[in-house]
Structure formats: structure tokens, C-alpha cells
Write a protein that holds these residues in place. Sequence first.
Motif, PDB file in Angstrom:
ATOM      1  N   VAL A 123      16.792  60.902  -0.634  1.00 59.16           N
ATOM      2  CA  VAL A 123      15.838  60.029  -1.325  1.00 59.16           C
ATOM      3  C   VAL A 123      14.892  59.390  -0.314  1.00 59.16           C
ATOM      4  O   VAL A 123      13.677  59.329  -0.522  1.00 59.16           O
ATOM      5  CB  VAL A 123      16.575  58.943  -2.127  1.00 59.16           C
ATOM      6  CG1 VAL A 123      15.580  57.944  -2.719  1.00 59.16           C
ATOM      7  CG2 VAL A 123      17.410  59.568  -3.232  1.00 59.16           C
ATOM      8  N   SER A 124      15.446  58.931   0.812  1.00 57.41           N
ATOM      9  CA  SER A 124      14.627  58.290   1.844  1.00 57.41           C
ATOM     10  C   SER A 124      13.598  59.255   2.416  1.00 57.41           C
ATOM     11  O   SER A 124      12.427  58.899   2.589  1.00 57.41           O
ATOM     12  CB  SER A 124      15.530  57.760   2.964  1.00 57.41           C
ATOM     13  OG  SER A 124      14.753  57.196   4.000  1.00 57.41           O
ATOM     14  N   ARG A 127       9.179  56.007  -5.088  1.00 58.28           N
ATOM     15  CA  ARG A 127       9.639  54.689  -4.627  1.00 58.28           C
ATOM     16  C   ARG A 127       9.248  53.594  -5.622  1.00 58.28           C
ATOM     17  O   ARG A 127      10.043  52.698  -5.932  1.00 58.28           O
ATOM     18  CB  ARG A 127       9.065  54.390  -3.253  1.00 58.28           C
ATOM     19  CG  ARG A 127       9.539  53.054  -2.687  1.00 58.28           C
ATOM     20  CD  ARG A 127       9.025  52.825  -1.288  1.00 58.28           C
ATOM     21  NE  ARG A 127       9.499  51.556  -0.762  1.00 58.28           N
ATOM     22  CZ  ARG A 127       9.148  51.080   0.429  1.00 58.28           C
ATOM     23  NH1 ARG A 127       8.343  51.771   1.209  1.00 58.28           N
ATOM     24  NH2 ARG A 127       9.607  49.915   0.840  1.00 58.28           N
ATOM     25  N   ARG A 128       8.010  53.679  -6.144  1.00 54.57           N
ATOM     26  CA  ARG A 128       7.548  52.665  -7.089  1.00 54.57           C
ATOM     27  C   ARG A 128       8.401  52.671  -8.353  1.00 54.57           C
ATOM     28  O   ARG A 128       8.844  51.616  -8.831  1.00 54.57           O
ATOM     29  CB  ARG A 128       6.088  52.902  -7.449  1.00 54.57           C
ATOM     30  CG  ARG A 128       5.469  51.787  -8.295  1.00 54.57           C
ATOM     31  CD  ARG A 128       4.060  52.137  -8.747  1.00 54.57           C
ATOM     32  NE  ARG A 128       4.087  53.116  -9.820  1.00 54.57           N
ATOM     33  CZ  ARG A 128       4.267  52.805 -11.111  1.00 54.57           C
ATOM     34  NH1 ARG A 128       4.460  51.541 -11.484  1.00 54.57           N
ATOM     35  NH2 ARG A 128       4.270  53.749 -12.031  1.00 54.57           N
ATOM     36  N   GLN A 129       8.634  53.862  -8.908  1.00 52.91           N
ATOM     37  CA  GLN A 129       9.409  53.958 -10.143  1.00 52.91           C
ATOM     38  C   GLN A 129      10.848  53.503  -9.927  1.00 52.91           C
ATOM     39  O   GLN A 129      11.440  52.840 -10.786  1.00 52.91           O
ATOM     40  CB  GLN A 129       9.396  55.407 -10.661  1.00 52.91           C
ATOM     41  CG  GLN A 129       8.060  55.868 -11.196  1.00 52.91           C
ATOM     42  CD  GLN A 129       7.754  55.300 -12.565  1.00 52.91           C
ATOM     43  OE1 GLN A 129       8.554  54.577 -13.153  1.00 52.91           O
ATOM     44  NE2 GLN A 129       6.574  55.614 -13.086  1.00 52.91           N
ATOM     45  N   ARG A 130      11.416  53.847  -8.766  1.00 55.38           N
ATOM     46  CA  ARG A 130      12.788  53.421  -8.468  1.00 55.38           C
ATOM     47  C   ARG A 130      12.876  51.898  -8.426  1.00 55.38           C
ATOM     48  O   ARG A 130      13.810  51.296  -8.988  1.00 55.38           O
ATOM     49  CB  ARG A 130      13.235  54.031  -7.142  1.00 55.38           C
ATOM     50  CG  ARG A 130      14.607  53.547  -6.681  1.00 55.38           C
ATOM     51  CD  ARG A 130      15.056  54.218  -5.408  1.00 55.38           C
ATOM     52  NE  ARG A 130      14.185  53.989  -4.276  1.00 55.38           N
ATOM     53  CZ  ARG A 130      14.114  52.849  -3.578  1.00 55.38           C
ATOM     54  NH1 ARG A 130      14.852  51.798  -3.932  1.00 55.38           N
ATOM     55  NH2 ARG A 130      13.302  52.737  -2.533  1.00 55.38           N
ATOM     56  N   GLU A 131      11.896  51.270  -7.772  1.00 55.70           N
ATOM     57  CA  GLU A 131      11.923  49.813  -7.643  1.00 55.70           C
ATOM     58  C   GLU A 131      11.658  49.132  -8.983  1.00 55.70           C
ATOM     59  O   GLU A 131      12.235  48.084  -9.278  1.00 55.70           O
ATOM     60  CB  GLU A 131      10.901  49.377  -6.596  1.00 55.70           C
ATOM     61  CG  GLU A 131      11.277  49.815  -5.180  1.00 55.70           C
ATOM     62  CD  GLU A 131      10.258  49.398  -4.132  1.00 55.70           C
ATOM     63  OE1 GLU A 131       9.138  48.986  -4.528  1.00 55.70           O
ATOM     64  OE2 GLU A 131      10.567  49.495  -2.934  1.00 55.70           O
ATOM     65  N   MET A 136       5.347  46.596  -3.284  1.00 53.30           N
ATOM     66  CA  MET A 136       5.759  47.820  -2.604  1.00 53.30           C
ATOM     67  C   MET A 136       4.854  48.086  -1.418  1.00 53.30           C
ATOM     68  O   MET A 136       3.632  48.013  -1.530  1.00 53.30           O
ATOM     69  CB  MET A 136       5.697  49.015  -3.565  1.00 53.30           C
ATOM     70  CG  MET A 136       6.210  50.320  -2.954  1.00 53.30           C
ATOM     71  SD  MET A 136       5.887  51.748  -4.033  1.00 53.30           S
ATOM     72  CE  MET A 136       4.145  51.978  -3.743  1.00 53.30           C
ATOM     73  N   THR A 137       5.438  48.404  -0.264  1.00 53.77           N
ATOM     74  CA  THR A 137       4.667  48.680   0.937  1.00 53.77           C
ATOM     75  C   THR A 137       4.383  50.166   1.044  1.00 53.77           C
ATOM     76  O   THR A 137       5.280  51.005   0.898  1.00 53.77           O
ATOM     77  CB  THR A 137       5.437  48.218   2.189  1.00 53.77           C
ATOM     78  OG1 THR A 137       5.722  46.829   2.058  1.00 53.77           O
ATOM     79  CG2 THR A 137       4.606  48.461   3.434  1.00 53.77           C
ATOM     80  N   MET A 138       3.115  50.536   1.290  1.00 54.45           N
ATOM     81  CA  MET A 138       2.741  51.934   1.448  1.00 54.45           C
ATOM     82  C   MET A 138       3.260  52.465   2.774  1.00 54.45           C
ATOM     83  O   MET A 138       3.144  51.815   3.804  1.00 54.45           O
ATOM     84  CB  MET A 138       1.214  52.077   1.396  1.00 54.45           C
ATOM     85  CG  MET A 138       0.742  53.525   1.474  1.00 54.45           C
ATOM     86  SD  MET A 138       1.001  54.395  -0.073  1.00 54.45           S
ATOM     87  CE  MET A 138      -0.218  53.603  -1.113  1.00 54.45           C
ATOM     88  N   VAL A 139       3.854  53.640   2.747  1.00 55.64           N
ATOM     89  CA  VAL A 139       4.343  54.267   3.968  1.00 55.64           C
ATOM     90  C   VAL A 139       3.158  54.752   4.791  1.00 55.64           C
ATOM     91  O   VAL A 139       2.256  55.413   4.266  1.00 55.64           O
ATOM     92  CB  VAL A 139       5.281  55.445   3.646  1.00 55.64           C
ATOM     93  CG1 VAL A 139       5.714  56.148   4.925  1.00 55.64           C
ATOM     94  CG2 VAL A 139       6.494  54.955   2.867  1.00 55.64           C
ATOM     95  N   ASP A 140       3.128  54.400   6.073  1.00 62.87           N
ATOM     96  CA  ASP A 140       2.050  54.840   6.951  1.00 62.87           C
ATOM     97  C   ASP A 140       1.984  56.360   6.985  1.00 62.87           C
ATOM     98  O   ASP A 140       3.010  57.046   7.050  1.00 62.87           O
ATOM     99  CB  ASP A 140       2.273  54.311   8.375  1.00 62.87           C
ATOM    100  CG  ASP A 140       2.057  52.802   8.471  1.00 62.87           C
ATOM    101  OD1 ASP A 140       1.411  52.256   7.562  1.00 62.87           O
ATOM    102  OD2 ASP A 140       2.549  52.205   9.439  1.00 62.87           O
ATOM    103  N   GLY A 141       0.758  56.885   6.941  1.00 67.80           N
ATOM    104  CA  GLY A 141       0.568  58.328   7.035  1.00 67.80           C
ATOM    105  C   GLY A 141       0.510  59.038   5.709  1.00 67.80           C
ATOM    106  O   GLY A 141       0.117  60.203   5.650  1.00 67.80           O
TER     107      GLY A 141
END
Length: 268
Positions: free
Chosen positions: A46-47, A22-26, A1-6
Motif C-alpha cells: 500500500v505504501s 491515499r485520499r480515499q483511504r484517509e 493530505m500531503t502531496m508526495v514529492d515527485g
Amino acid sequence: MTMVDGLAPDRSIWDYIAVELRRQREVKGLSGNKLAGHIGCDRSYVSRVENGRMHLSQAYARKIDEVLDTRFLWLVELAEASDHGDWFTGLVQHEERATHHRMWEALIVPGLLQTEDYARAALTVGLVDDVEKALERRMTRQRAVWEMPNPPYVSAIINWYVLEQPVGDARVMREQLAWLLELGGRPNVTVRVLERSAGANVGQDGSFTLLAVDGRDVAFADAPERGRLITNPPDVQRFQVRYDRIANIAANRSDSRILMERAMESYT
């Protein structure tokens, strides 16, 4: 999983919610579209939540918990109860409900065990804009815990350095150590000392607190500017193991009292 910048999940509960959603969804193998369909919202919602552009609502958090078997509603309630959704305020909320506090402190007397004068001296040398305001917050935290109808059990382990490093003048240190001895004499409080002779140990990684809240443990790890609350069970377990390893080599209750009494006599 890629961390969202900021996003800074170690400092903000809201950012943690965004990253964890996001982690739980994936982990569950769901796309954003599928999750949106399950909870009855647009994909864009969601986004935006996962990117930190919108806060998750309690209504959708409840639905997500049903779909993913998570605790997002609890996290949202915690964030909304906080001043700015920060982890420290979340810690205060937990302290007021905890039935057992386990704390390890490497450098200074734990905040809940500090006298007012010791706390003022400690805050004065820190990066605090308004010392008296910060002091009142600390005293309020203490009252919320110690004045409970049924006070929690408190198990504190302090490093030998705490006894030898003056904070304030000799009077402040004597009164602080006397207060530790008084607290340690209560049936629900244990104060133990990790002696210098213990040598290198896992406590050198930093101070932390474990809190038993609603039948589960959470951990709070101290940091120079802002600590972080840890709720993920495997991560909490690592702090539990660290605490047990420190407790295994700390002086017993009786010997710890002797060490604190000797330290108090040294501040003349």
C-alpha cells in the motif's frame, strides 16, 4: 493530505491513482495497515503504491473498490491501456466510447472537427517533433468517432476568435469553415459560436471537453503542454456548469451558421 514529492496527478494516471488511493483511504478513516489487511497484502505494498513506486494491480484494485466503494479498477484499466499512463491517451479511450461530446474551444477549431490541412497547419506552429505522426494520430481519433456505426451526439461551442484567427492560408480556412458548416448540418452535430459581443465570460478560463461515457460524465481540461482528465464528480460538475453558462450566451444554431458563412467569405 500531503502531496508526495515527485508525483504529478495532473499529468499521469498512475500518479493520480497513487494520490487518490491515499485520499480515499484517509477519508474512510483507514490506516495503511488496515487497508492492507482488508485486501490481503503487505502494508509495504500500500505504501509503495501511494508513493508512486509501484503500480496498483487489477487484482488489488478490484478488492479496494469492494472495500472503499471506489473505481480504482477502471482507473488501472485506463492507465494500462494508455501508452505511458498519460491523461491524453486516456482521453482518446473515452472519445471512442462516448455517446455525447460537449466541447468549448476558445482559440482553435476543436481537434475532432479539424480538416487535415487545418490540423497540419496548427500542429506545425506547435511544439510537435513529428508533425506527420501527430497528424495521423489526430486523424485516427477523428475516424474512431465519426465512423462509429452509431456516431455520438456532438455539441461544440467555438469562440468568435476561432473564426477570425487564420490557421494556414485562406484556402485552408475556407475549407475548414465549410467543413464546420457541413458537420453542423448533421442531425447529431451542433456547432455554435460565442460572439465577441458576449464580452467577458467563464469560457476565458480555458478550453475543455465533457464526455458522457458509461452513464457518467468526465471532463478533459486543455493545457499548453498537456491537458488533464477530471473524473471526480464534484470537479466534473463545475465544468458542466461552465459549459451551461457558455451555452446560455452563445448564438443559436441558425445565427452561428450565418457567422461561419460570413467568416468563410472573408477568406478570399
